[in-house]
Design a protein around this motif. Sequence first.
Motif, short mmCIF file in Angstrom:
data_model
loop_
_atom_site.label_atom_id
_atom_site.label_comp_id
_atom_site.label_asym_id
_atom_site.label_seq_id
_atom_site.Cartn_x
_atom_site.Cartn_y
_atom_site.Cartn_z
N ASP A 1 0.82 -1.21 0.00
CA ASP A 1 0.00 0.00 0.00
C ASP A 1 0.85 1.25 0.00
O ASP A 1 0.43 2.30 -0.50
CB ASP A 1 -0.91 0.00 1.22
CG ASP A 1 -1.83 -1.21 1.25
OD1 ASP A 1 -2.70 -1.29 0.37
OD2 ASP A 1 -1.65 -2.06 2.13
N GLY A 2 2.03 1.16 0.59
CA GLY A 2 2.97 2.27 0.63
C GLY A 2 4.38 1.76 0.48
O GLY A 2 4.71 0.63 0.89
N LEU A 3 5.23 2.57 -0.11
CA LEU A 3 6.58 2.14 -0.47
C LEU A 3 7.54 3.30 -0.24
O LEU A 3 7.24 4.44 -0.59
CB LEU A 3 6.58 1.73 -1.95
CG LEU A 3 7.90 1.45 -2.64
CD1 LEU A 3 8.53 0.18 -2.09
CD2 LEU A 3 7.68 1.33 -4.15
N MET A 4 8.69 3.01 0.34
CA MET A 4 9.72 4.02 0.55
C MET A 4 10.95 3.70 -0.28
O MET A 4 11.46 2.57 -0.22
CB MET A 4 10.12 4.08 2.03
CG MET A 4 9.06 4.68 2.93
SD MET A 4 8.67 3.61 4.34
CE MET A 4 7.38 2.58 3.62
N LEU A 5 11.41 4.66 -1.05
CA LEU A 5 12.63 4.54 -1.84
C LEU A 5 13.58 5.67 -1.47
O LEU A 5 13.15 6.76 -1.09
CB LEU A 5 12.33 4.60 -3.34
CG LEU A 5 11.47 3.49 -3.94
CD1 LEU A 5 11.21 3.77 -5.41
CD2 LEU A 5 12.14 2.13 -3.75
N GLY A 6 14.86 5.42 -1.60
CA GLY A 6 15.86 6.44 -1.33
C GLY A 6 17.22 5.95 -1.80
O GLY A 6 17.30 5.18 -2.76
N LYS A 7 18.29 6.35 -1.16
CA LYS A 7 19.65 5.94 -1.45
C LYS A 7 19.95 5.92 -2.94
O LYS A 7 20.31 6.93 -3.51
CB LYS A 7 19.96 4.61 -0.77
CG LYS A 7 19.94 4.70 0.75
CD LYS A 7 20.58 3.53 1.42
CE LYS A 7 20.47 3.63 2.95
NZ LYS A 7 21.27 4.72 3.53
N ALA A 8 19.79 4.78 -3.63
CA ALA A 8 20.14 4.68 -5.05
C ALA A 8 19.34 5.64 -5.91
O ALA A 8 19.76 5.97 -7.03
CB ALA A 8 19.95 3.25 -5.54
N LEU A 9 18.20 6.11 -5.41
CA LEU A 9 17.36 7.02 -6.18
C LEU A 9 18.11 8.31 -6.51
O LEU A 9 17.82 8.95 -7.52
CB LEU A 9 16.08 7.32 -5.39
CG LEU A 9 14.91 7.94 -6.15
CD1 LEU A 9 14.45 7.05 -7.29
CD2 LEU A 9 13.75 8.19 -5.18
N GLY A 10 19.08 8.67 -5.67
CA GLY A 10 19.88 9.86 -5.92
C GLY A 10 21.16 9.58 -6.68
O GLY A 10 22.01 10.47 -6.80
N GLY A 11 21.30 8.38 -7.20
CA GLY A 11 22.45 8.03 -8.02
C GLY A 11 23.78 8.12 -7.31
O GLY A 11 24.83 8.15 -7.94
#
Length: 409
Positions: A246-256
Amino acid sequence: MHDLAGLEARFGATNYAPLPVTIVRGDGVYLFDEQGRRYIDMMGAYSAVSFGHCHPRLIAALSGQARRLDTISRAYFNDRLGPFLARACALTGMDAALPMNSGAEAVETALKAARKWAYKVKGVPADRAEIIVADGNFHGRTITIVGFSSVPQYRDGFGPFPAGFRHVPFGDATALAAAITPNTAAFLVEPVQGEGGINVPPDGYLAEVAAICRAHNVLLLCDEVQSGLGRTGRLLACQHDGVAPDGLMLGKALGGGLLPVSLFLARREVMDVFAPGDHGSTFGGNPIAAAVGLAALDLLVEEQLVERSARMGAHLMRRLQAINNPLVAEVRGRGLFVGLELRRDVDAGDMVRNLLQAGVLTKDTHRNTIRFAPPLIIDERQIDWAVDRLAEVLDAAVPQTVTEAAPAK
């Protein structure tokens, strides 16, 4: 040349204990110190450097946007954010996304959304919402997040903590079902626990958890800040069980690996609990971050790095599992997200320092485990070189008496 490590130690806080090396340059899977010595990066900045260091396409996206428009806050629309959010939603299957900076901020956003959803949609009485978390979790370093950590050091000296959280064992769906009450808003979980020791749940665990959450009208929130974006050989680690949270958190690699970029993504019903003024971030969704995030997502698809992670991860697992050394207790992981656990009488920190001397950079984590999360661009030859150095370091650490004894697990 200044004593760079000394300057950092003198003027910085002691909230980290860096390995005794000062890195001055990065290129692909390699890092270089002050003396020009080359190391292979087998940690990838805790999954943040999935594309390798200083990838030219990401550098071009960053520098090109920085020359054109920087931060204007979210007081206005900008021409980069919409395409970035649309791409992220299309790839993940989510309806909407809210941009932040760090992974911890994305988790805090998810917690706020879950609580407000519980009150506005589910009908939980005011200030009674509960969120269930897993033992061994690591979701960040804010007061709220360390408040529901099960690691004593993360909590020591930082209370009092916000209420409203309950713990269940990781990998135990039956325990989750038993912990749910009418006031339960959400279950927050890492599909693979990273800082906790690269802990992989039993096959089918997330699918069973998703079914339990649906049956009880509880949100399933998957923290994929470390495990997402191809790290485990699928775009999202929850996809190994065919789960759409229902909910998802992305980060780290998202900023290359270039700057902090994070997202909370969710179904429309969950995201629509936010109204103007409910939540925000000055830098979240800024044009430079959006340009780099969009370029990172495009690169992930165009260079087939998810598929590459699956192939290279299988090779890394085979090589690590083939190490015949009595100090090794277990090898576990998915894709290029692997932990090698050592016996309790062996210090994984010592082994990591010895690996540094051998030209391999990584770090130890919980359960006396050496972490391996290299850039997804790594190839078999580079993996083989790193594992060969690991095998040599482990062999050198085996006392003669242990060598002659039966392996102790």
